[in-house]
Design a protein around this motif. Structure first.
Motif, mmCIF file in Angstrom:
data_model
loop_
_atom_site.group_PDB
_atom_site.id
_atom_site.type_symbol
_atom_site.label_atom_id
_atom_site.label_comp_id
_atom_site.label_asym_id
_atom_site.label_seq_id
_atom_site.Cartn_x
_atom_site.Cartn_y
_atom_site.Cartn_z
ATOM 1 N N ASP A 274 0.801 -1.224 0.000
ATOM 2 C CA ASP A 274 0.000 0.000 0.000
ATOM 3 C C ASP A 274 0.836 1.276 0.000
ATOM 4 O O ASP A 274 0.284 2.368 -0.015
ATOM 5 N N VAL A 275 2.157 1.160 0.030
ATOM 6 C CA VAL A 275 3.030 2.333 -0.004
ATOM 7 C C VAL A 275 3.244 2.706 -1.470
ATOM 8 O O VAL A 275 3.874 1.954 -2.216
ATOM 9 N N THR A 276 2.674 3.847 -1.878
ATOM 10 C CA THR A 276 2.829 4.276 -3.271
ATOM 11 C C THR A 276 3.242 5.738 -3.325
ATOM 12 O O THR A 276 2.636 6.553 -2.643
ATOM 13 N N PRO A 277 4.249 6.065 -4.096
ATOM 14 C CA PRO A 277 5.133 5.086 -4.732
ATOM 15 C C PRO A 277 5.977 4.368 -3.682
ATOM 16 O O PRO A 277 6.213 4.915 -2.608
ATOM 17 N N THR A 278 6.421 3.175 -4.023
ATOM 18 C CA THR A 278 7.235 2.436 -3.070
ATOM 19 C C THR A 278 8.611 3.089 -2.963
ATOM 20 O O THR A 278 9.005 3.867 -3.824
ATOM 21 N N ARG A 279 9.309 2.772 -1.916
ATOM 22 C CA ARG A 279 10.630 3.338 -1.654
ATOM 23 C C ARG A 279 11.716 2.298 -1.933
ATOM 24 O O ARG A 279 11.479 1.090 -1.811
ATOM 25 N N PRO A 280 12.923 2.750 -2.283
ATOM 26 C CA PRO A 280 14.008 1.813 -2.606
ATOM 27 C C PRO A 280 14.302 0.800 -1.500
ATOM 28 O O PRO A 280 14.641 -0.343 -1.800
ATOM 29 N N GLU A 281 14.148 1.201 -0.249
ATOM 30 C CA GLU A 281 14.450 0.265 0.838
ATOM 31 C C GLU A 281 13.462 -0.900 0.900
ATOM 32 O O GLU A 281 13.716 -1.894 1.565
ATOM 33 N N HIS A 282 12.356 -0.801 0.179
ATOM 34 C CA HIS A 282 11.375 -1.885 0.120
ATOM 35 C C HIS A 282 11.569 -2.780 -1.108
ATOM 36 O O HIS A 282 10.876 -3.770 -1.257
ATOM 37 N N VAL A 283 12.496 -2.386 -1.987
ATOM 38 C CA VAL A 283 12.673 -3.060 -3.278
ATOM 39 C C VAL A 283 13.900 -3.960 -3.240
ATOM 40 O O VAL A 283 14.975 -3.546 -2.828
ATOM 41 N N LEU A 284 13.724 -5.194 -3.704
ATOM 42 C CA LEU A 284 14.831 -6.140 -3.818
ATOM 43 C C LEU A 284 15.426 -6.119 -5.217
ATOM 44 O O LEU A 284 16.633 -6.130 -5.392
ATOM 45 N N LEU A 285 14.562 -6.096 -6.237
ATOM 46 C CA LEU A 285 14.994 -6.246 -7.623
ATOM 47 C C LEU A 285 14.126 -5.386 -8.521
ATOM 48 O O LEU A 285 12.909 -5.318 -8.331
ATOM 49 N N VAL A 286 14.751 -4.740 -9.506
ATOM 50 C CA VAL A 286 14.009 -4.108 -10.592
ATOM 51 C C VAL A 286 14.509 -4.693 -11.903
ATOM 52 O O VAL A 286 15.685 -5.034 -12.037
ATOM 53 N N VAL A 287 13.585 -4.826 -12.849
ATOM 54 C CA VAL A 287 13.889 -5.386 -14.158
ATOM 55 C C VAL A 287 13.400 -4.412 -15.219
ATOM 56 O O VAL A 287 12.268 -3.930 -15.143
ATOM 57 N N GLU A 288 14.244 -4.145 -16.199
ATOM 58 C CA GLU A 288 13.869 -3.323 -17.346
ATOM 59 C C GLU A 288 14.037 -4.156 -18.608
ATOM 60 O O GLU A 288 15.025 -4.879 -18.752
ATOM 61 N N VAL A 289 13.068 -4.072 -19.507
ATOM 62 C CA VAL A 289 13.141 -4.732 -20.796
ATOM 63 C C VAL A 289 13.581 -3.677 -21.808
ATOM 64 O O VAL A 289 12.892 -2.676 -22.007
ATOM 65 N N VAL A 290 14.746 -3.897 -22.410
ATOM 66 C CA VAL A 290 15.320 -2.927 -23.334
ATOM 67 C C VAL A 290 14.599 -3.015 -24.673
ATOM 68 O O VAL A 290 14.402 -4.098 -25.216
ATOM 69 N N SER A 291 14.194 -1.864 -25.162
ATOM 70 C CA SER A 291 13.558 -1.803 -26.476
ATOM 71 C C SER A 291 14.314 -0.779 -27.316
ATOM 72 O O SER A 291 15.085 0.027 -26.782
ATOM 73 N N PRO A 292 14.115 -0.807 -28.635
ATOM 74 C CA PRO A 292 14.797 0.181 -29.479
ATOM 75 C C PRO A 292 14.488 1.595 -28.987
ATOM 76 O O PRO A 292 13.338 1.946 -28.754
ATOM 77 N N GLY A 293 15.527 2.351 -28.779
ATOM 78 C CA GLY A 293 15.369 3.715 -28.298
ATOM 79 C C GLY A 293 15.580 3.862 -26.806
ATOM 80 O O GLY A 293 15.779 4.970 -26.312
ATOM 81 N N SER A 294 15.543 2.755 -26.044
ATOM 82 C CA SER A 294 15.738 2.862 -24.592
ATOM 83 C C SER A 294 17.072 2.272 -24.147
ATOM 84 O O SER A 294 17.321 2.168 -22.949
ATOM 85 N N GLU A 295 17.927 1.898 -25.097
ATOM 86 C CA GLU A 295 19.163 1.201 -24.748
ATOM 87 C C GLU A 295 20.027 1.988 -23.766
ATOM 88 O O GLU A 295 20.425 1.459 -22.723
#
Length: 140
Positions: free
Chosen positions: A46-67
């Motif tokens: 329920d914490v929005t936006p969440t804080r980094p101390e609550h996050v273990l992993l983030v994943v980004e999917v690279v697409s053309p233009g976001s490299e």
């Protein structure tokens, strides 16, 4: 997203994996990111936006233009915010997903150099304590 579902199933009851989940990296200047997948403490749903101390992993999917943004800018921002694990996913020449995994170096608050591996299509049937077991070096 299949990866979010697999991470959620593997994470156990203490962690959630979601898409479309904002992470507040810093307050001043304001910096929010919305990773493609965020693995965070279940008790903070329920914490929005969440804080980094609550996050273990983030994943980004690279697409053309976001490299550049996904490979350099976000890797640096997530590390400086203290997020321990950062993965980015690209498509290998074989067509298989290629996952680059970074682990935070807590002394310098920068991500260490990434290891790449193709996703092992044989996901574990039960909960996996180390999600990294799903990744294998190319050619193995």
């Amino acid at each position: 997203m299949a990866l979010a579902n697999a991470l959620d199933a593997a994470a156990g009851p203490d962690w959630n994996a979601d898409t479309d989940f904002d992470v507040r990296l810093q307050d001043v200047p304001l910096n929010n990111r919305r990773p493609d997948v965020t693995v965070y403490r279940a008790e903070t749903i329920d914490v929005t936006p969440t804080r980094p101390e609550h996050v273990l992993l983030v994943v980004e999917v690279v697409s053309p233009g976001s490299e550049t943004t996904d490979r350099i800018v976000k890797a640096d921002q997530y590390a400086r915010a203290g997020i321990q694990f950062y993965w980015w996913v690209e498509q290998a020449a074989t067509g298989a997903p290629l996952v680059y995994t970074y682990v935070l170096d807590p002394e310098v608050r920068l991500a260490g150099s990434g290891d790449a591996g193709e996703v092992d299509q044989r996901l574990p049937s039960d909960r996996c304590a180390d999600v990294g077991d799903w990744i294998r070096p190319p050619g193995r």
